[in-house]
Enzyme design. Structure first.
Site, PDB file in Angstrom:
ATOM      1  N   HIS A 156       0.830  -1.200   0.000  1.00 38.24           N
ATOM      2  CA  HIS A 156       0.000   0.000   0.000  1.00 38.24           C
ATOM      3  C   HIS A 156       0.868   1.254   0.000  1.00 38.24           C
ATOM      4  CE1 HIS A 156      -3.708   2.157   0.240  1.00 38.24           C
ATOM      5  NE2 HIS A 156      -3.270   2.862   1.273  1.00 38.24           N
ATOM      6  N   LYS A 157       1.930   1.244   0.782  1.00 33.25           N
ATOM      7  CA  LYS A 157       2.936   2.314   0.808  1.00 33.25           C
ATOM      8  C   LYS A 157       4.260   1.682   1.231  1.00 33.25           C
ATOM      9  CE  LYS A 157      -0.229   6.003   2.381  1.00 33.25           C
ATOM     10  NZ  LYS A 157      -0.443   7.063   3.415  1.00 33.25           N
ATOM     11  N   ASP A 158       5.344   2.419   0.995  1.00 30.34           N
ATOM     12  CA  ASP A 158       6.644   1.929   1.456  1.00 30.34           C
ATOM     13  C   ASP A 158       6.669   1.699   2.959  1.00 30.34           C
ATOM     14  OD1 ASP A 158       7.926   1.621  -0.927  1.00 30.34           O
ATOM     15  OD2 ASP A 158       9.282   3.334  -0.700  1.00 30.34           O
ATOM     16  N   ASP A 167      -8.178  -0.302   0.175  1.00 27.63           N
ATOM     17  CA  ASP A 167      -8.143   1.076  -0.337  1.00 27.63           C
ATOM     18  C   ASP A 167      -7.404   1.154  -1.672  1.00 27.63           C
ATOM     19  OD1 ASP A 167      -7.998   0.686   2.526  1.00 27.63           O
ATOM     20  OD2 ASP A 167      -7.987   2.861   2.781  1.00 27.63           O
ATOM     21  N   GLY A 240     -16.085  -0.500   0.252  1.00 23.67           N
ATOM     22  CA  GLY A 240     -16.595   0.429  -0.754  1.00 23.67           C
ATOM     23  C   GLY A 240     -15.565   0.744  -1.814  1.00 23.67           C
ATOM     24  N   TRP A 241     -14.309   0.958  -1.382  1.00 22.30           N
ATOM     25  CA  TRP A 241     -13.246   1.176  -2.368  1.00 22.30           C
ATOM     26  C   TRP A 241     -13.161  -0.009  -3.329  1.00 22.30           C
ATOM     27  CZ3 TRP A 241     -12.293   5.975  -2.320  1.00 22.30           C
ATOM     28  CH2 TRP A 241     -11.900   6.711  -1.198  1.00 22.30           C
TER      29      TRP A 241
END
Length: 645
Positions: A156-158, A167, A240-241
């Site tokens: 998702h991120k580093d 998400d 929802g995402w």
């Protein structure tokens, strides 16, 4: 699987383009009131809910997704101008520098930063300006460097190693799919679909069908189950995402994409799960989806809007069964009642959106029920408004989406098969094509048909009876001449017979000729003449200057039994029609026939002197609001869809 396949005349235009033709005569829809509020109160997406207004953030991107959707269903130029006015300050000049997006934090390798990139693609597809391509390519190249889990999922991120969050499905998936469709990159399709299917296989609870917010493949995070690696609860906005990502990615995928059926199956599983947990009284969804009765839980707006959007769009496009559209309607009604308030100034406010939701980090987020229900809930949140606008854009189409569900409207790409070179140096078809969002394209016209649940297709060869077997409407627009296409394909006797037989059996044929200097007549008239409709190679409504008055055309209410209301539209540089036999004039102007129809066997032919519904004159960007070509197009499509068998 549950899939089912500068004007000097001041004309008056009704402002409310809603979900049905009747809404054209009423006030603005709820979504349009919200979009107007956004334009009035928060120029360039400077919403108070943003910690860093004017910075490149996913929240801004979600808001712009909603404004783009509302532009596409209303043809209101202000919404496109809002999109462009928000994005342009982010672009560094002509975007030729090493970092073409001002302040873009590429070193974070955050999927959140991908989301706003989809607006770059929209702007490129509409304007064809290379700077938007260069900026979008920069975003795409970031994804090529994104770290992945051992199973191939994007981190998702580093700062969240080996973690896949739902998400990310919406942050990256629709961007990848649209990039793949725009720049003919199959790898982008593979990445988008692969991520969604991985989430489906690893993050879905087999007992409830619901999906957990996060998955740590390394199983090292304190919030992760030591056996499954999953986070503890089902956060509504996370699902929802994912639901929105599914319907948006499917919309861009080629119909013959090999893993499309698997994605449709994942969408149907998702729809079954979320409708099961929809509150039966309000139509809304809880912050923690499956613990409705647990003290402290509450209805959450952004997720409810996301589910409404996914269910309604899925039903409209034939990905989901029609009863899911009823669930969407119920949810939309609940959202209006629970979360929307109106001020004395006519502007609206949207409450009930949880501000954030995440896992790990500092301060630590445990992913437990107690964590989710104690996150702040705020009003007028950018991503919440974006989700609301997306849902509303679907509700504006809900009254018609089942009326021609699954029927096919085919546009010719053989007798008009012009090509151009895109910003990536690739050759592509354009001019009166469904997937062309530029001035020349038919994308707005195509979306009008999709309001009726119709499927869009292109005919890239001379048609055969087999090609037309399941086609309800067939559109020919402006046949090529050598100056437009060095090797044009001309109408031939065999095609005339194939098309005539198809019309006789119940087909709806649409003939859209052009002016004498810009289209082929001699061969193409063989098709029209078969039905008593002859296009005359003259030049009428010639527009030479910025004064567009010579192109103005009034369509009276009831014209040809087609148009329910009077319309003031625009046709620049046209030919004329001569009718004979059973053919009848549907619109005459100053003695010239401009539209004609004829019943032929079980079918019908509609002919017009110009491909007048191309984007330049339907998407609202190039004509004053007093010219209502968009609304006239809705009337025509309503009639055509009603004739489709």
């Amino acid at each position: 699987m549950r899939e089912r396949r500068c004007i000097r005349f001041a004309f008056v235009l009704c402002v409310g383009i809603g979900s049905s033709l009747g809404a054209l005569a009423q006030g603005p829809s709820p979504a349009r009131r919200m979009a107007d509020t956004v334009v009035a109160k928060w120029p360039k997406a400077y919403l108070p809910s943003l910690n860093t207004p004017g910075k490149w953030t996913y929240e801004e991107g979600v808001l712009l997704d909603g404004m783009t959707a509302e532009w596409r269903v209303t043809g209101d130029r202000r919404y496109f101008e809002y999109l462009k006015g928000t994005i342009d300050p982010h672009i560094d000049g002509d975007a030729t520098g090493a970092v073409p997006i001002i302040g873009y934090p590429a070193d974070q390798h955050s999927l959140d930063n991908i989301k706003t990139g989809q607006s770059l693609l929209t702007l490129y597809r509409v304007t064809l300006q290379p700077k938007y391509y260069r900026a979008a390519k920069y975003v795409r190249d970031q994804l090529r460097e994104q770290k992945r889990t051992p199973s191939g999922g994007f981190w998702h991120k580093d700062i969240y190693p080996n973690q896949v969050w739902l998400d990310g499905a919406y942050m990256a998936g629709p961007f990848l799919a649209e990039y793949g469709a725009t720049f003919h990159e199959s790898e982008a399709f593979d990445e988008a679909v692969g991520e969604l299917i991985l989430m489906d296989s690893k993050m879905r609870d087999p007992k409830t069908g619901l999906m957990r917010h996060g998955w740590d493949e390394s199983k090292q995070m304190p919030w992760a189950d030591p056996v499954t690696g999953l986070s503890p609860e089902v956060w509504a906005r996370a699902m929802g995402w994912y639901a929105m990502a599914l319907v948006d990615v499917l919309e861009w995928l080629p119909e013959d994409y090999p893993r499309r059926p698997a994605l449709l199956a994942a969408l149907n599983r998702t729809a079954q799960a979320i409708t099961k947990y929809q509150d039966s009284t309000t139509g809304l969804w809880y912050q923690v989806v499956d613990k409705q009765a647990q003290p402290g839980n509450y209805f959450e707006q952004s997720a409810s809007s996301m589910f409404v959007y996914a269910l309604a769009k899925g039903a409209r496009l034939g990905y989901l069964p029609q009863n899911d559209e009823a669930n969407a309607r119920k949810g939309w009604a609940g959202i209006q009642k629970k979360f929307v308030t109106s001020g004395a100034d006519g502007l609206v406010s949207l409450g009930g959106t949880v501000k954030v939701g995440g896992l790990g980090g500092k301060p630590y987020r445990s992913g437990t029920f107690d964590y989710y229900v104690h996150e702040p809930v705020i009003a007028d949140d950018a991503k919440g408004i974006g989700a609301y606008l997306l849902a509303g854009s679907e509700m504006e189409q809900a009254d018609t989406e089942a009326k021609a569900q699954g029927k096919t409207v085919l546009v010719d790409a053989w007798f008009n098969s012009q090509t151009r070179t895109n910003a990536a140096g690739q050759t592509e078809l354009f001019h009166y094509k469904w997937d062309d969002d530029s001035n020349n394209g038919f994308s707005f016209f195509g979306r009008m048909f999709q309001r009726y649940g119709m499927r869009l297709a292109e005919q890239k060869t001379a048609p055969t009876p087999a090609d037309l077997k399941r086609v309800s409407i067939y559109i020919f627009a402006s046949p090529d001449i050598p100056s437009k296409n060095p090797r044009p394909s001309y109408m031939d006797p065999k095609t005339v017979e194939v098309v005539a037989d198809w019309v006789k059996a119940g087909g709806v044929l649409v003939l859209m000729q052009n002016d004498g200097p810009n289209a082929e007549f001699e061969h193409f008239d063989a098709l029209g003449d078969r039905f008593g409709i002859h296009f005359n190679p003259v030049l009428r409504n010639h527009v030479l200057t910025e004064d567009k008055t010579p192109g103005l055309l009034t369509i009276p209410a009831g014209a040809g039994g087609i148009f329910e209301r009077e319309h003031h539209t625009y046709m620049k540089d046209t030919c004329t029609i001569t009718v004979s036999g059973a053919a009848k004039a549907a619109l005459t102007d100053k003695g010239d026939v401009m539209m004609a129809t004829v019943r032929y066997g079980k079918g019908i032919v509609y002919a017009v002197v110009d491909p007048w519904l191309y984007n330049e004159y339907t998407d609202g960007r190039n004509l004053t609001p007093s010219i209502d070509t968009f609304a006239a197009g809705l009337d025509l499509v309503h009639w055509l869809a009603g004739e489709a068998k």
